[in-house]
Enzyme design. Sequence first.
Site, PDB file in Angstrom:
ATOM      1  N   GLY A  14      -5.658  -6.083  11.160  1.00  0.00           N
ATOM      2  CA  GLY A  14      -4.881  -5.036  10.519  1.00  0.00           C
ATOM      3  C   GLY A  14      -3.706  -4.495  11.299  1.00  0.00           C
ATOM      4  N   ASN A  16      -0.570  -4.974  10.764  1.00  0.00           N
ATOM      5  CA  ASN A  16       0.418  -4.476   9.803  1.00  0.00           C
ATOM      6  C   ASN A  16      -0.033  -3.141   9.202  1.00  0.00           C
ATOM      7  OD1 ASN A  16       2.876  -6.151   9.162  1.00  0.00           O
ATOM      8  ND2 ASN A  16       1.304  -7.728   9.317  1.00  0.00           N
ATOM      9  N   ARG A  88      -7.688 -12.794   0.591  1.00  0.00           N
ATOM     10  CA  ARG A  88      -8.427 -13.203  -0.614  1.00  0.00           C
ATOM     11  C   ARG A  88      -7.477 -13.179  -1.818  1.00  0.00           C
ATOM     12  NH1 ARG A  88     -13.508 -13.963  -1.266  1.00  0.00           N
ATOM     13  NH2 ARG A  88     -13.852 -13.295   0.873  1.00  0.00           N
ATOM     14  N   LEU A  90      -6.136 -12.503  -5.338  1.00  0.00           N
ATOM     15  CA  LEU A  90      -6.476 -11.587  -6.422  1.00  0.00           C
ATOM     16  C   LEU A  90      -6.447 -12.354  -7.741  1.00  0.00           C
ATOM     17  CD1 LEU A  90      -4.226  -8.637  -5.235  1.00  0.00           C
ATOM     18  CD2 LEU A  90      -6.719  -8.699  -5.154  1.00  0.00           C
ATOM     19  N   ASN A 104       3.134  -7.399  -0.878  1.00  0.00           N
ATOM     20  CA  ASN A 104       2.488  -8.180   0.187  1.00  0.00           C
ATOM     21  C   ASN A 104       3.514  -8.535   1.253  1.00  0.00           C
ATOM     22  OD1 ASN A 104       0.502  -9.873   1.501  1.00  0.00           O
ATOM     23  ND2 ASN A 104       1.544 -11.648   0.590  1.00  0.00           N
ATOM     24  N   HIS A 106       4.494 -11.563   3.862  1.00  0.00           N
ATOM     25  CA  HIS A 106       4.233 -12.999   4.079  1.00  0.00           C
ATOM     26  C   HIS A 106       5.071 -13.473   5.261  1.00  0.00           C
ATOM     27  CE1 HIS A 106       3.179 -17.112   3.084  1.00  0.00           C
ATOM     28  NE2 HIS A 106       4.454 -17.432   3.230  1.00  0.00           N
ATOM     29  N   SER A 133       8.739 -11.809   4.867  1.00  0.00           N
ATOM     30  CA  SER A 133       9.221 -11.302   3.587  1.00  0.00           C
ATOM     31  C   SER A 133       8.210 -10.333   2.992  1.00  0.00           C
ATOM     32  CB  SER A 133       9.400 -12.457   2.592  1.00  0.00           C
ATOM     33  OG  SER A 133      10.166 -13.509   3.133  1.00  0.00           O
ATOM     34  N   GLU A 139       1.021 -13.449 -10.404  1.00  0.00           N
ATOM     35  CA  GLU A 139      -0.023 -14.466 -10.506  1.00  0.00           C
ATOM     36  C   GLU A 139       0.311 -15.705  -9.674  1.00  0.00           C
ATOM     37  OE1 GLU A 139      -0.333 -11.876 -14.138  1.00  0.00           O
ATOM     38  OE2 GLU A 139       1.263 -12.715 -12.848  1.00  0.00           O
ATOM     39  N   ASP A 142       2.545 -16.030  -3.515  1.00  0.00           N
ATOM     40  CA  ASP A 142       3.777 -15.776  -2.751  1.00  0.00           C
ATOM     41  C   ASP A 142       5.031 -15.978  -3.602  1.00  0.00           C
ATOM     42  OD1 ASP A 142       2.180 -17.479   0.023  1.00  0.00           O
ATOM     43  OD2 ASP A 142       2.127 -15.350  -0.557  1.00  0.00           O
ATOM     44  N   ALA A 170       8.467  -8.403  14.008  1.00  0.00           N
ATOM     45  CA  ALA A 170       9.449  -8.113  12.947  1.00  0.00           C
ATOM     46  C   ALA A 170       8.749  -7.567  11.698  1.00  0.00           C
ATOM     47  CB  ALA A 170      10.230  -9.382  12.604  1.00  0.00           C
ATOM     48  N   GLU A 171       7.547  -8.061  11.417  1.00  0.00           N
ATOM     49  CA  GLU A 171       6.783  -7.577  10.253  1.00  0.00           C
ATOM     50  C   GLU A 171       6.494  -6.078  10.379  1.00  0.00           C
ATOM     51  OE1 GLU A 171       4.144 -11.662  10.086  1.00  0.00           O
ATOM     52  OE2 GLU A 171       3.260  -9.847   9.233  1.00  0.00           O
TER      53      GLU A 171
HETATM   54  C1  GRF Z   1       0.453 -11.398   9.107  1.00  0.00           C
HETATM   55  O1  GRF Z   1       1.227 -12.344   9.790  1.00  0.00           O
HETATM   56  C2  GRF Z   1       0.858 -11.363   7.655  1.00  0.00           C
HETATM   57  O2  GRF Z   1       2.206 -11.721   7.416  1.00  0.00           O
HETATM   58  C3  GRF Z   1      -0.035 -12.406   7.066  1.00  0.00           C
HETATM   59  O3  GRF Z   1      -1.268 -12.297   7.761  1.00  0.00           O
HETATM   60  C4  GRF Z   1      -1.012 -11.787   9.063  1.00  0.00           C
HETATM   61  C5  GRF Z   1      -1.929 -10.585   9.196  1.00  0.00           C
HETATM   62  O4  GRF Z   1      -1.835  -9.949  10.376  1.00  0.00           O
HETATM   63  N1  GRF Z   1      -0.214 -12.248   5.655  1.00  0.00           N
HETATM   64  P1  GRF Z   1      -2.495  -8.468  10.552  1.00  0.00           P
HETATM   65  O5  GRF Z   1      -3.926  -8.549  10.054  1.00  0.00           O
HETATM   66  O6  GRF Z   1      -1.700  -7.499   9.775  1.00  0.00           O
HETATM   67  O7  GRF Z   1      -2.400  -8.250  12.022  1.00  0.00           O
END
Ligand code: GRF
Length: 269
Positions: A14, A16, A88, A90, A104, A106, A133, A139, A142, A170-171
């Site tokens: 987690g 992010n 997972r 959806l 989301n 990605h 991104s 549905e 990505d 960067a995320e």
């Molecule tokens: C991230 O790189 C995100 O882009 C991808 O899964 C990874 C999750 O990392 N969908 P975290 O659990 O948020 O550390």
Amino acid sequence: MSNDAVAILISGRGSNMIALVERARGYRVALVASDRPEAAGLAWAARHGLPTWSSSPRGIGKAAYEEQLDAALRDAGVGTIALAGYMRLLSDDFVARWRGRIVNIHPSLLPKYKGLETHGRAIAAGDAEAGCSVHIVTEELDGGAVLGQSRVPILPGDDADALATRVLAAEHLLYPRILSEFVMTPFDRVRDMALTLPETEPRGDGPEFLVAGQPFVRCEDGAVQVRSADAGWTAIDLGGDVDWALVEDRIARSWELTAPTHLLEAGGR
Ligand code: GRF
């Protein structure tokens, strides 16, 4: 239910989710939920006083699991769902119930490299850059509209892990910014921009913002009015595709044209 009440769905550490919590602006985290009760991120959220929920589809099946998840989200008054390392898929039915309210992150520059192993594929293709991104969830895996992206260089000698670390950093900057833009109404964004400037206040709770008691921003009929050097007040339409960088610059310029000299001399904005 309100759009600024956000649920963050995770499956693992987690990082992010932590960035979304620590950099929240214009939204509040109403729930941290997971399909894995043992997820490390859940423990972090609980330690930080956030409401948490978890259940595993194992033994009950996807439909029953999603019913429980949906009920937990509605009970928490959630209006927006942010997937953050939620691994997972959806169901189409669940996506339809929350149409347009699920986003989301990605780890690629969509539409390139949908699915998994994004960093290894970008390196193998000889790309010069990679990135991440934030997109609307539909549905199609990505496949939804991209709300924002961030690019990072692929450096000589990079392996997938090294690149993943650079993209993840960067995320953590991109996701909170895009989520707040997604959740905030145009008026919320103008308000946020005006009140970030020094010595500003709203007139009552209305659509007017003051510096040293003088108005420098007015919101009316779906437009924002700002001062300009040559034309008094000018209006910028907030309907449709808004150039928010321009709006932010014009609001700051209007502040400069209105603020008393001592504030400008004190370093202004
Ligand atoms: C991230 O790189 C995100 O882009 C991808 O899964 C990874 C999750 O990392 N969908 P975290 O659990 O948020 O550390």
